[in-house]
Motif scaffolding. Structure first.
Motif, PDB file in Angstrom:
ATOM      1  N   HIS A  19       0.842  -1.201   0.000  1.00  0.00           N
ATOM      2  CA  HIS A  19       0.000   0.000   0.000  1.00  0.00           C
ATOM      3  C   HIS A  19       0.881   1.258   0.000  1.00  0.00           C
ATOM      4  O   HIS A  19       2.094   1.193   0.172  1.00  0.00           O
ATOM      5  N   VAL A  20       0.234   2.419  -0.257  1.00  0.00           N
ATOM      6  CA  VAL A  20       0.964   3.685  -0.243  1.00  0.00           C
ATOM      7  C   VAL A  20       1.351   4.039   1.187  1.00  0.00           C
ATOM      8  O   VAL A  20       0.656   3.676   2.144  1.00  0.00           O
ATOM      9  N   ASP A  21       2.464   4.754   1.338  1.00  0.00           N
ATOM     10  CA  ASP A  21       2.933   5.147   2.663  1.00  0.00           C
ATOM     11  C   ASP A  21       1.967   6.124   3.323  1.00  0.00           C
ATOM     12  O   ASP A  21       1.299   6.917   2.641  1.00  0.00           O
ATOM     13  N   PRO A  22       1.916   6.121   4.654  1.00  0.00           N
ATOM     14  CA  PRO A  22       1.109   7.131   5.357  1.00  0.00           C
ATOM     15  C   PRO A  22       1.847   8.464   5.434  1.00  0.00           C
ATOM     16  O   PRO A  22       3.038   8.559   5.113  1.00  0.00           O
ATOM     17  N   LEU A  23       1.126   9.480   5.867  1.00  0.00           N
ATOM     18  CA  LEU A  23       1.705  10.793   6.120  1.00  0.00           C
ATOM     19  C   LEU A  23       1.527  11.134   7.587  1.00  0.00           C
ATOM     20  O   LEU A  23       0.572  10.683   8.233  1.00  0.00           O
ATOM     21  N   LEU A  24       2.439  11.949   8.108  1.00  0.00           N
ATOM     22  CA  LEU A  24       2.354  12.402   9.493  1.00  0.00           C
ATOM     23  C   LEU A  24       2.374  13.925   9.497  1.00  0.00           C
ATOM     24  O   LEU A  24       3.321  14.547   9.007  1.00  0.00           O
ATOM     25  N   ARG A  25       1.311  14.503  10.053  1.00  0.00           N
ATOM     26  CA  ARG A  25       1.235  15.966  10.163  1.00  0.00           C
ATOM     27  C   ARG A  25       1.458  16.362  11.611  1.00  0.00           C
ATOM     28  O   ARG A  25       0.785  15.857  12.520  1.00  0.00           O
ATOM     29  N   ALA A  26       2.401  17.283  11.823  1.00  0.00           N
ATOM     30  CA  ALA A  26       2.722  17.744  13.165  1.00  0.00           C
ATOM     31  C   ALA A  26       1.697  18.764  13.637  1.00  0.00           C
ATOM     32  O   ALA A  26       0.871  19.267  12.864  1.00  0.00           O
ATOM     33  N   ALA A  27       1.776  19.082  14.932  1.00  0.00           N
ATOM     34  CA  ALA A  27       0.829  20.037  15.503  1.00  0.00           C
ATOM     35  C   ALA A  27       0.997  21.423  14.891  1.00  0.00           C
ATOM     36  O   ALA A  27       0.040  22.199  14.832  1.00  0.00           O
ATOM     37  N   ASP A  28       2.217  21.743  14.414  1.00  0.00           N
ATOM     38  CA  ASP A  28       2.443  23.060  13.807  1.00  0.00           C
ATOM     39  C   ASP A  28       2.037  23.107  12.337  1.00  0.00           C
ATOM     40  O   ASP A  28       2.231  24.125  11.663  1.00  0.00           O
ATOM     41  N   GLY A  29       1.514  22.002  11.787  1.00  0.00           N
ATOM     42  CA  GLY A  29       1.043  21.961  10.409  1.00  0.00           C
ATOM     43  C   GLY A  29       2.028  21.367   9.431  1.00  0.00           C
ATOM     44  O   GLY A  29       1.646  21.038   8.301  1.00  0.00           O
ATOM     45  N   SER A  30       3.289  21.222   9.811  1.00  0.00           N
ATOM     46  CA  SER A  30       4.260  20.604   8.904  1.00  0.00           C
ATOM     47  C   SER A  30       3.887  19.141   8.676  1.00  0.00           C
ATOM     48  O   SER A  30       3.280  18.490   9.529  1.00  0.00           O
ATOM     49  N   CYS A  31       4.271  18.633   7.515  1.00  0.00           N
ATOM     50  CA  CYS A  31       3.829  17.289   7.141  1.00  0.00           C
ATOM     51  C   CYS A  31       4.952  16.577   6.400  1.00  0.00           C
ATOM     52  O   CYS A  31       5.704  17.202   5.633  1.00  0.00           O
ATOM     53  N   HIS A  32       5.075  15.273   6.630  1.00  0.00           N
ATOM     54  CA  HIS A  32       6.080  14.498   5.906  1.00  0.00           C
ATOM     55  C   HIS A  32       5.585  13.074   5.701  1.00  0.00           C
ATOM     56  O   HIS A  32       4.673  12.597   6.389  1.00  0.00           O
ATOM     57  N   ARG A  33       6.216  12.432   4.745  1.00  0.00           N
ATOM     58  CA  ARG A  33       5.891  11.044   4.408  1.00  0.00           C
ATOM     59  C   ARG A  33       6.596  10.119   5.389  1.00  0.00           C
ATOM     60  O   ARG A  33       7.762  10.308   5.719  1.00  0.00           O
ATOM     61  N   VAL A  34       5.888   9.101   5.864  1.00  0.00           N
ATOM     62  CA  VAL A  34       6.458   8.119   6.782  1.00  0.00           C
ATOM     63  C   VAL A  34       6.835   6.885   5.976  1.00  0.00           C
ATOM     64  O   VAL A  34       5.963   6.213   5.410  1.00  0.00           O
ATOM     65  N   ALA A  35       8.127   6.597   5.915  1.00  0.00           N
ATOM     66  CA  ALA A  35       8.593   5.432   5.167  1.00  0.00           C
ATOM     67  C   ALA A  35       8.349   4.180   5.994  1.00  0.00           C
ATOM     68  O   ALA A  35       8.987   3.976   7.034  1.00  0.00           O
ATOM     69  N   VAL A  36       7.422   3.349   5.556  1.00  0.00           N
ATOM     70  CA  VAL A  36       7.085   2.114   6.255  1.00  0.00           C
ATOM     71  C   VAL A  36       7.546   0.948   5.401  1.00  0.00           C
ATOM     72  O   VAL A  36       7.123   0.794   4.255  1.00  0.00           O
ATOM     73  N   GLU A  37       8.439   0.132   5.962  1.00  0.00           N
ATOM     74  CA  GLU A  37       8.911  -1.039   5.233  1.00  0.00           C
ATOM     75  C   GLU A  37       7.732  -1.958   4.969  1.00  0.00           C
ATOM     76  O   GLU A  37       6.920  -2.205   5.863  1.00  0.00           O
ATOM     77  N   GLY A  38       7.611  -2.452   3.754  1.00  0.00           N
ATOM     78  CA  GLY A  38       6.409  -3.195   3.389  1.00  0.00           C
ATOM     79  C   GLY A  38       6.670  -4.592   2.870  1.00  0.00           C
ATOM     80  O   GLY A  38       7.800  -4.969   2.554  1.00  0.00           O
ATOM     81  N   GLY A  39       5.585  -5.356   2.778  1.00  0.00           N
ATOM     82  CA  GLY A  39       5.611  -6.676   2.181  1.00  0.00           C
ATOM     83  C   GLY A  39       4.732  -6.714   0.957  1.00  0.00           C
ATOM     84  O   GLY A  39       4.214  -5.694   0.498  1.00  0.00           O
ATOM     85  N   LEU A  40       4.512  -7.907   0.418  1.00  0.00           N
ATOM     86  CA  LEU A  40       3.685  -8.069  -0.767  1.00  0.00           C
ATOM     87  C   LEU A  40       2.221  -7.825  -0.449  1.00  0.00           C
ATOM     88  O   LEU A  40       1.783  -7.953   0.704  1.00  0.00           O
ATOM     89  N   PRO A  41       1.412  -7.483  -1.457  1.00  0.00           N
ATOM     90  CA  PRO A  41      -0.025  -7.315  -1.235  1.00  0.00           C
ATOM     91  C   PRO A  41      -0.666  -8.586  -0.676  1.00  0.00           C
ATOM     92  O   PRO A  41      -0.156  -9.699  -0.868  1.00  0.00           O
ATOM     93  N   LEU A  42      -1.769  -8.405   0.003  1.00  0.00           N
ATOM     94  CA  LEU A  42      -2.501  -9.537   0.572  1.00  0.00           C
ATOM     95  C   LEU A  42      -2.954 -10.466  -0.548  1.00  0.00           C
ATOM     96  O   LEU A  42      -3.441 -10.027  -1.582  1.00  0.00           O
ATOM     97  N   GLY A  43      -2.829 -11.742  -0.331  1.00  0.00           N
ATOM     98  CA  GLY A  43      -3.150 -12.733  -1.348  1.00  0.00           C
ATOM     99  C   GLY A  43      -1.920 -13.159  -2.109  1.00  0.00           C
ATOM    100  O   GLY A  43      -1.652 -14.352  -2.262  1.00  0.00           O
TER     101      GLY A  43
END
Length: 687
Positions: free
Chosen positions: A443-467
């Motif tokens: 799946h696509v990576d999530p994003l994390l938005r800080a309390a001050d409004g700044s935002c960045h992509r969270v790199a999450v190590e992934g596996g193969l799609p379900l199935g």
């Protein structure tokens, strides 16, 4: 040709030529133009056509200049000169003359060029006639042909526009906005669809033409739309008197609109009526056969488009209803967090896919957040999505760690009778400590938005799609961990939110990161804004969005508790447990003793995994009462008590209980059913 020999003004013996009686009877005048001396003889009928008297004309062509506009004279002279020079034997031309009242009138001339043996032009004999009626009739025919072509073009262009209409509203918008009805001369349009034996008026315009009480009418009422639906034939109303006599109930309401005629056409699809179309005209009386045929053809095209739009809406409503039934009916209230979810379906017939979200309350102040997308855009994808959502929820509620939840869901999907796969992200958040464990299956990576409004992509190590991971035997799903501070927001979404024409995935993620950073601070407004942008962009894919924000007011309190199962032979679970313990003791204010507590708890868990069968359950909690004490417990299935061993100078083990004794303020062992619990306590600073 015999000619007189006396001087330059000698004329042919037969000059001027005598006109035939048939010319004069048909209001044609004749002329004889001697090119050698320049004399132009006009008989009386020719003078009448040119509207010049015999007294005014002196036989010279120049005298006619006052009766012919300069532009016309130049054009006529050029045409005649070209004919004389090119060796032509005949010429003909239409030109306008100026009448005594100053108006212009069309005239036609035709001449026969007489040449001598050398080919030199010597004489022109011809006719001149009034062409007003002829050209008027010709222009009328041309105008009629142009009108027919224009009307045919309107029908063709309207039909082409209707081919792109998906909904009934799209069809009515085409009829109103394409100006096709205006080009056909109609000043007002009405359209009704047959619904459960009644006619529902779905389009009318302009607004002042609406007749109160006609939004819904019966088929048996005395209205023109009712009549054409009953008879399945068109009704052409050719005069106000015809309208008033035929429909006395309707006419008083529209008599002030200047309506002089109307065409009501049944909309027939697959041999049955589905509605009726009405075109109302001002300043028009009667409908020629060609126009009637054209309007009937137009109504047939509109009927097919309406039928297609109705089927589209039924299919889409069915698919969307199925998918909505598969999604959670409500999002539970989660202490310590605010959550916003949105689902936007693709508006393409059955193109309702397998996007979904879910929020799963878990014991110990934890919550599971799921976002996923089943391959495909049809009802089958929605059905698979519903089953997969339930399975993921069940595995998470059983207490399995995130990697196990994802692996088991992949096996389930692989064993289903389907060729579909799914992408998914599962995040398990401890809202007391802020620790979030995440696993990602293609799946696509999530994003994390800080309390001050700044935002960045969270790199999450992934596996193969379900199935797919189950099919290829690669069920390992690495766990990534992050700490969600109070006020921070985790964004999970499906790829429909980031897909943009002409842009790749990374471009889409950068665009979304900027959009989230500049979006509203309010969670619900931010979710709405994301959906609005997708609508403005005209996305054709489903979109699911889940926003989870940790409460700033939900700071850790005395009495906090963390409980985590660690499976044997599962390095990922052990690593995740260490991270959770570290985050928890720091969040609870352990201060300088945080490292000691983490080390002792890790030692107890490792001992349980190495020296017993089965996994271990680690619990870390702050004890209530006088003074702040933190207690760590590790349960296993063995009743054998731990014992101290001598490690020796070069030993790498045997020092576990020594560490516990040296670092903990108190420790002990308690029997627990078929196993035991090894515990230790630490005095921690007051807040």
């Amino acid at each position: 040709m015999a000619e007189r020999a006396q001087g330059p003004l000698s004329l042919p013996d037969d000059w001027p030529a005598h006109p035939d009686l048939s010319l004069s009877l048909n209001h044609m005048g004749s002329f004889d133009w001697d090119l050698d001396n320049g004399l132009l003889h006009l008989d009386q009928h020719a003078l009448d056509v040119l509207e010049i008297s015999a007294e005014e004309y002196d036989g010279r062509p120049e005298t006619l200049a006052a009766n012919v506009p300069r532009a016309e004279a130049m054009r006529l002279d050029a045409m005649v000169s070209q004919a004389l020079k090119s060796g032509s034997t005949h010429y003909g031309a239409y030109f306008r003359i100026r009448r005594p009242d100053g108006s212009l009138r069309w005239t036609h001339t035709q001449g026969s060029i007489r040449r001598d043996g050398s080919g030199r032009p010597r004489r022109v004999i011809g006719i001149v006639r009034d062409a007003t009626q002829e050209l008027a009739e010709s222009a009328a025919r041309v105008e009629l042909d142009d009108e027919r072509r224009r009307q045919t073009s309107v029908v063709e262009s309207t039909t082409a526009a209707l081919a792109h209409a998906c909904t009934v509203k799209d069809v009515t918008d085409v009829l109103k906005e394409s100006h096709g009805m205006a080009h056909l001369g109609a000043t007002s349009l009405v359209m009704g669809l047959l619904e459960a034996g009644r006619i529902h008026l779905v389009a009318d315009g302009p607004e002042e033409s609406f007749v109160p009480g006609t939004r819904y009418t019966r088929v048996d009422e005395q209205y023109p739309m009712s009549e054409v639906i009953r008879t399945l034939g068109p009704r052409f109303i050719e005069s106000p008197a015809d309208f008033a006599a035929s429909y006395p109930r309707l006419w008083p309401h529209i008599s002030t609109l200047g309506i002089t005629s109307a065409a009501y056409l049944p909309l027939i699809a697959q041999g049955r009526p589905i509605g009726a179309l009405g075109l109302l005209y001002s300043g028009k009386n009667g409908f020629p056969p060609e126009e009637r045929n054209l309007l009937v053809a137009l109504s047939s095209s509109i009927a097919q488009s309406i039928q297609r739009a109705i089927l589209y809406e039924q299919e889409h409503d069915l698919a969307e209803g199925l998918q909505q039934a598969m999604l959670p009916r409500r999002i539970p209230d989660v202490p310590g967090a605010r959550i916003a979810v949105r689902y936007r379906s693709a508006r393409q017939g059955r193109d309702v896919g397998g996007d979904w979200y879910d929020v799963i309350p878990l014991p110990g102040g934890r919550v599971g957040a799921v976002i996923g997308d089943v391959q495909g855009h049809d009802t089958h994808a929605a059905a698979v999505m519903g089953q997969l959502r339930i399975v993921l929820r069940a595995y998470a509620a059983e207490g399995h760690p995130p990697a196990t939840v994802m692996a088991r869901a992949s096996v389930f999907l692989h064993e289903l009778d389907t060729e579909r796969f799914a992408t998914c992200t599962y995040a398990e958040a401890d809202l007391t400590t802020g620790v979030v464990q995440m696993v990602r299956a293609g799946h696509v990576d999530p994003l994390l938005r800080a309390a001050d409004g700044s935002c960045h992509r969270v790199a999450v190590e992934g596996g193969l799609p379900l199935g797919l991971s189950a099919e290829f035997g690669r069920l390992e799903y690495p766990v990534s961990t992050l700490e969600l501070d109070p006020g921070q927001t985790l964004l999970l979404c499906t790829d429909g939110l980031i897909e943009r024409p002409g842009a790749d995935l990374d471009d889409g993620m950068r665009w979304l990161t900027g959009l989230v950073a500049t979006g509203p601070a309010d969670l619900q407004l931010l979710a709405d804004r994301l959906c609005e942008v997708v609508d403005e962009r005209g996305g054709d894919d489903d979109v699911a969005i889940l926003l989870l924000r940790r409460h700033g007011a939900h700071a850790p309190r005395p009495g906090g508790r963390l409980r985590q199962h660690v499976a044997q032979n599962d390095p990922e679970a052990l690593r995740a447990a260490r991270h959770l313990i570290r985050a928890a003791v720091r969040a609870w204010g352990a201060g300088e003793r945080a490292d000691e507590i983490e080390l002792v708890a890790d030692e107890l868990v490792t001992n349980a995994l190495m020296h017993t069968d089965g996994g271990a359950i680690v619990t870390v909690r702050v004890l209530a009462g006088t003074g702040r004490r933190l207690r760590a417990e590790v349960e296993d299935r063995s009743s054998a008590l731990p014992r101290r061993r001598e490690a020796g100078d070069a030993g790498v083990s045997g020092r576990g209980l020594l560490l516990v004794e040296r670092l903990a303020d108190a420790w002990g062992v308690e029997p627990r059913g078929g196993g035991k619990c090894v515990w230790c306590e630490f005095v921690i600073p007051d807040r």
